[in-house]
Design a protein around this motif. Structure first.
Motif, PDB file in Angstrom:
ATOM      1  N   ASP A  96       0.765  -1.236   0.070  1.00 23.48           N
ATOM      2  CA  ASP A  96       0.019   0.005  -0.117  1.00 23.48           C
ATOM      3  C   ASP A  96       0.849   1.248   0.055  1.00 23.48           C
ATOM      4  OD1 ASP A  96      -2.438   1.704  -0.059  1.00 23.48           O
ATOM      5  OD2 ASP A  96      -2.310   1.535   2.148  1.00 23.48           O
ATOM      6  N   ARG A 100       0.869   4.146  -2.795  1.00 23.21           N
ATOM      7  CA  ARG A 100       0.681   5.687  -2.500  1.00 23.21           C
ATOM      8  C   ARG A 100       1.768   6.428  -3.088  1.00 23.21           C
ATOM      9  NH1 ARG A 100      -1.098   6.175   3.858  1.00 23.21           N
ATOM     10  NH2 ARG A 100      -2.724   4.543   3.690  1.00 23.21           N
ATOM     11  N   LYS A 105      -0.872   8.701  -9.244  1.00 27.20           N
ATOM     12  CA  LYS A 105      -1.563   7.935  -8.415  1.00 27.20           C
ATOM     13  C   LYS A 105      -2.336   6.935  -9.002  1.00 27.20           C
ATOM     14  CE  LYS A 105      -0.840  10.610  -4.294  1.00 27.20           C
ATOM     15  NZ  LYS A 105      -0.992  10.971  -3.064  1.00 27.20           N
TER      16      LYS A 105
END
Length: 107
Positions: A96, A100, A105
């Motif tokens: 994760d 990020r 993104k």
């Protein structure tokens, strides 16, 4: 230092680090001063620099004028954010975290 609108300044920083004795008008330093003046004129366009400085001063005066009206606001910008989610933390899954950090993104 050389500026068309101000007197020249020439200092010996080894013997006068506080720049208290301006040597620009001293006869024995005229050749060195002339060389510095030529170099400054070759390197920089004084008219362009002067105009850029004047524009910058006008902009800053406008900002100060605006900041002095109404509720006073600090000149410095201080963004507020939750730093607990910005840095490497053990509670964030590594996959994760890597997702990020990618740009653009990916959702």
């Amino acid at each position: 230092m050389h500026c068309h609108k101000d007197p020249d300044q020439l200092f010996n920083l080894k013997t006068d680090p506080k720049e208290l004795q301006n040597l620009a008008e001293n006869e024995e330093h005229q050749e060195r001063l002339a060389a510095f003046q030529r170099e400054a004129l070759e390197r920089w366009d004084n008219d362009v620099l002067t105009e850029a400085v004047l524009i910058s001063q006008r902009r800053r005066r406008l900002v100060v004028s605006a900041l002095n009206k109404g509720k006073k606001k600090s000149w410095d910008h201080q963004p507020f954010f939750d730093s607990s989610e910005m840095y490497m933390r053990n509670h964030i899954d590594l996959d994760d975290l890597e997702t990020r950090s990618r740009f653009p993104k990916v959702d």
